[in-house]
Design an enzyme around this catalytic site. Sequence first.
Site, PDB file in Angstrom:
ATOM      1  N   ARG A  83     -14.719  -0.083 -45.847  1.00 19.37           N
ATOM      2  CA  ARG A  83     -15.681  -1.186 -45.943  1.00 19.37           C
ATOM      3  C   ARG A  83     -16.166  -1.292 -47.388  1.00 19.37           C
ATOM      4  NH1 ARG A  83     -13.811  -2.784 -41.918  1.00 19.37           N
ATOM      5  NH2 ARG A  83     -14.800  -3.147 -39.892  1.00 19.37           N
TER       6      ARG A  83
ATOM      7  N   HIS B 278      -8.771  -7.942 -47.436  1.00 11.85           N
ATOM      8  CA  HIS B 278      -9.119  -7.289 -46.162  1.00 11.85           C
ATOM      9  C   HIS B 278      -7.990  -7.487 -45.130  1.00 11.85           C
ATOM     10  CE1 HIS B 278     -12.617  -5.907 -43.397  1.00 11.85           C
ATOM     11  NE2 HIS B 278     -11.447  -5.568 -42.868  1.00 11.85           N
TER      12      HIS B 278
HETATM   13  N1  LIG Z   1      -9.430  -2.740 -44.087  1.00 13.81           N
HETATM   14  C1  LIG Z   1      -9.040  -2.912 -42.848  1.00 13.81           C
HETATM   15  O1  LIG Z   1      -8.228  -3.794 -42.566  1.00 13.81           O
HETATM   16  C2  LIG Z   1      -9.530  -1.997 -41.786  1.00 13.81           C
HETATM   17  C3  LIG Z   1     -10.568  -1.135 -42.032  1.00 13.81           C
HETATM   18  N2  LIG Z   1     -10.984  -0.270 -41.045  1.00 13.81           N
HETATM   19  C4  LIG Z   1     -12.069   0.666 -41.354  1.00 13.81           C
HETATM   20  O2  LIG Z   1     -11.598   1.997 -41.177  1.00 13.81           O
HETATM   21  C5  LIG Z   1     -12.649   2.768 -40.606  1.00 13.81           C
HETATM   22  C6  LIG Z   1     -12.088   4.033 -39.968  1.00 13.81           C
HETATM   23  O3  LIG Z   1     -11.397   3.721 -38.782  1.00 13.81           O
HETATM   24  P1  LIG Z   1     -10.960   4.857 -37.727  1.00 13.81           P
HETATM   25  O4  LIG Z   1     -10.095   5.870 -38.363  1.00 13.81           O
HETATM   26  O5  LIG Z   1     -10.425   4.146 -36.552  1.00 13.81           O
HETATM   27  O6  LIG Z   1     -12.384   5.512 -37.412  1.00 13.81           O
HETATM   28  P2  LIG Z   1     -12.702   6.817 -36.552  1.00 13.81           P
HETATM   29  O7  LIG Z   1     -14.054   6.605 -35.971  1.00 13.81           O
HETATM   30  O8  LIG Z   1     -11.572   7.130 -35.650  1.00 13.81           O
HETATM   31  O9  LIG Z   1     -12.769   7.995 -37.639  1.00 13.81           O
HETATM   32  C7  LIG Z   1     -13.841   8.140 -38.513  1.00 13.81           C
HETATM   33  C8  LIG Z   1     -13.665   9.431 -39.307  1.00 13.81           C
HETATM   34  O10 LIG Z   1     -14.688   9.478 -40.306  1.00 13.81           O
HETATM   35  C9  LIG Z   1     -15.359  10.732 -40.212  1.00 13.81           C
HETATM   36  N3  LIG Z   1     -16.760  10.581 -40.604  1.00 13.81           N
HETATM   37  C10 LIG Z   1     -17.698   9.754 -40.076  1.00 13.81           C
HETATM   38  N4  LIG Z   1     -18.885   9.917 -40.693  1.00 13.81           N
HETATM   39  C11 LIG Z   1     -18.698  10.889 -41.623  1.00 13.81           C
HETATM   40  C12 LIG Z   1     -19.556  11.522 -42.562  1.00 13.81           C
HETATM   41  N5  LIG Z   1     -20.842  11.200 -42.679  1.00 13.81           N
HETATM   42  N6  LIG Z   1     -19.025  12.483 -43.344  1.00 13.81           N
HETATM   43  C13 LIG Z   1     -17.712  12.840 -43.225  1.00 13.81           C
HETATM   44  N7  LIG Z   1     -16.851  12.279 -42.353  1.00 13.81           N
HETATM   45  C14 LIG Z   1     -17.340  11.314 -41.557  1.00 13.81           C
HETATM   46  C15 LIG Z   1     -15.241  11.137 -38.771  1.00 13.81           C
HETATM   47  O11 LIG Z   1     -15.460  12.540 -38.664  1.00 13.81           O
HETATM   48  P3  LIG Z   1     -15.307  13.304 -37.253  1.00 13.81           P
HETATM   49  O12 LIG Z   1     -13.819  13.309 -36.974  1.00 13.81           O
HETATM   50  O13 LIG Z   1     -15.836  14.643 -37.529  1.00 13.81           O
HETATM   51  O14 LIG Z   1     -16.090  12.498 -36.256  1.00 13.81           O
HETATM   52  C16 LIG Z   1     -13.803  10.700 -38.464  1.00 13.81           C
HETATM   53  O15 LIG Z   1     -12.895  11.666 -38.891  1.00 13.81           O
HETATM   54  C17 LIG Z   1     -13.314   1.780 -39.642  1.00 13.81           C
HETATM   55  O16 LIG Z   1     -14.629   2.174 -39.322  1.00 13.81           O
HETATM   56  C18 LIG Z   1     -13.264   0.488 -40.421  1.00 13.81           C
HETATM   57  O17 LIG Z   1     -14.442   0.342 -41.195  1.00 13.81           O
HETATM   58  C19 LIG Z   1     -10.391  -0.246 -39.834  1.00 13.81           C
HETATM   59  C20 LIG Z   1      -9.355  -1.082 -39.544  1.00 13.81           C
HETATM   60  C21 LIG Z   1      -8.861  -2.035 -40.489  1.00 13.81           C
HETATM   61  O1  LIG Z   2     -10.678  -3.274 -37.428  1.00 14.25           O
HETATM   62  C1  LIG Z   2     -11.450  -3.350 -38.400  1.00 14.25           C
HETATM   63  O2  LIG Z   2     -12.490  -2.704 -38.475  1.00 14.25           O
HETATM   64  C2  LIG Z   2     -11.115  -4.256 -39.475  1.00 14.25           C
HETATM   65  O3  LIG Z   2     -11.675  -4.190 -40.532  1.00 14.25           O
HETATM   66  C3  LIG Z   2     -10.015  -5.222 -39.218  1.00 14.25           C
HETATM   67  O4  LIG Z   2      -9.797  -6.058 -40.283  1.00 14.25           O
END
Ligand SMILES: NC(=O)C1=CN([C@@H]2O[C@H](COP(=O)(O)OP(=O)(O)OC[C@H]3O[C@@H](n4cnc5c(N)ncnc54)[C@H](OP(=O)(O)O)[C@@H]3O)[C@@H](O)[C@H]2O)C=CC1
Ligand SMILES: O=C(O)C(=O)CO
Length: 309
Positions: free
Chosen positions: A224, A272
């Site tokens: 983000r 994005h």
């Molecule tokens: N640009 C784009 O097109 C897209 C962007 N995204 C972004 O990618 C992000 C990640 O997606 P996804 O992998 O599915 O999310 P998940 O919720 O599956 O994973 C989040 C990870 O971040 C870790 N985390 C959360 N808070 C902290 C913190 N304070 N300190 C350290 N580690 C932390 C979690 O730790 P733990 O495992 O210990 O819980 C976990 O490993 C989404 O929230 C979204 O914003 C997603 C899709 C598309």
């Molecule tokens: O899945 C999400 O969070 C995205 O940002 C998709 O664009």
Amino acid sequence: MRITVCLTDNRPDAWIEGLRAALPGADVQNWTPGTPQADHAVVWSPPQAFMDEQPGLLGIFNIGAGVDALLKLRLPPQALVVRLDDAGMSVQMAEYVCHALIRHFREFDAYEADAREGRWGFRKPREREDFPVGVMGLGVLGERVAKAIAQFEFPINGWSRSPKTIEGLRCFAGEGEFDAFLGATRVLVNLLPLTESTRGILNRQTLSRLNGGKPGGYLINVARGAHLVEGDLIPLLDGGQLAGATLDVFEVEPLPAEHPFWRHPKITVTPHGSARTVRGASVAQIARKILAIERGEPVAGVVDPKRGY
Ligand SMILES: NC(=O)C1=CN([C@@H]2O[C@H](COP(=O)(O)OP(=O)(O)OC[C@H]3O[C@@H](n4cnc5c(N)ncnc54)[C@H](OP(=O)(O)O)[C@@H]3O)[C@@H](O)[C@H]2O)C=CC1
Ligand SMILES: O=C(O)C(=O)CO
């Protein structure tokens, strides 16, 4: 069973058609003010008015992985908030990040500039041991990305909130190990959710710690825009502390035409699109989860509103 669909900036028709086909017998309607109370909602960035009119929802299904926009709203307290669990996104994210990493490591940007001038500018190969990669966030997307990068034999670090053991990765966890993670990382990939603990986490101080504090760090932000303190980036690039950045997400989207990131020679901007929602796989996943919730079974991808992801 009644399902309401409220998708800001997305056309709802194909989603409604897909949900009707996957859940025969369900009454699936697009939301407009005054739509009757539904059992489940399929949403992207809905307005508060939607939530206020649907206080009896059992499930709120987000058609993305990130729920930061949704959690800003007052939600019905009994409703489960369910994010998309991969549904075709992790492979796209792995492609995007591997491409950005390899483009930087192999200096393809410089070769492209040479080619435009008709210049045969062979560059000395770099050692991948000098380019340790660090993935922030080892969730659904981060773990897949880290494993894809590991295939190219880069040293690879991961950082998450809770401790993890993942084969091939050096795993760091929690605030206490954040500095060690940054110091051991040269190319930083951000795949954290946007929460109150992670907003602004990419800033002058943290980015200066990359690569053991030496110049030459590189940033790939695909999570983000608000993770990055945008005003801190260009001084780090111009001062040489960072070698470059690939950015897919921004504080304000669409990125305004006059924003300096568009024209900075060390910044690559994409709109994005690093991992788009795949409608077919997402409809199938949401339909499966709605049926499971209706049967009283647990589902994966339930968000903890207090944790913020
Ligand atoms: N640009 C784009 O097109 C897209 C962007 N995204 C972004 O990618 C992000 C990640 O997606 P996804 O992998 O599915 O999310 P998940 O919720 O599956 O994973 C989040 C990870 O971040 C870790 N985390 C959360 N808070 C902290 C913190 N304070 N300190 C350290 N580690 C932390 C979690 O730790 P733990 O495992 O210990 O819980 C976990 O490993 C989404 O929230 C979204 O914003 C997603 C899709 C598309
Ligand atoms: O899945 C999400 O969070 C995205 O940002 C998709 O664009």
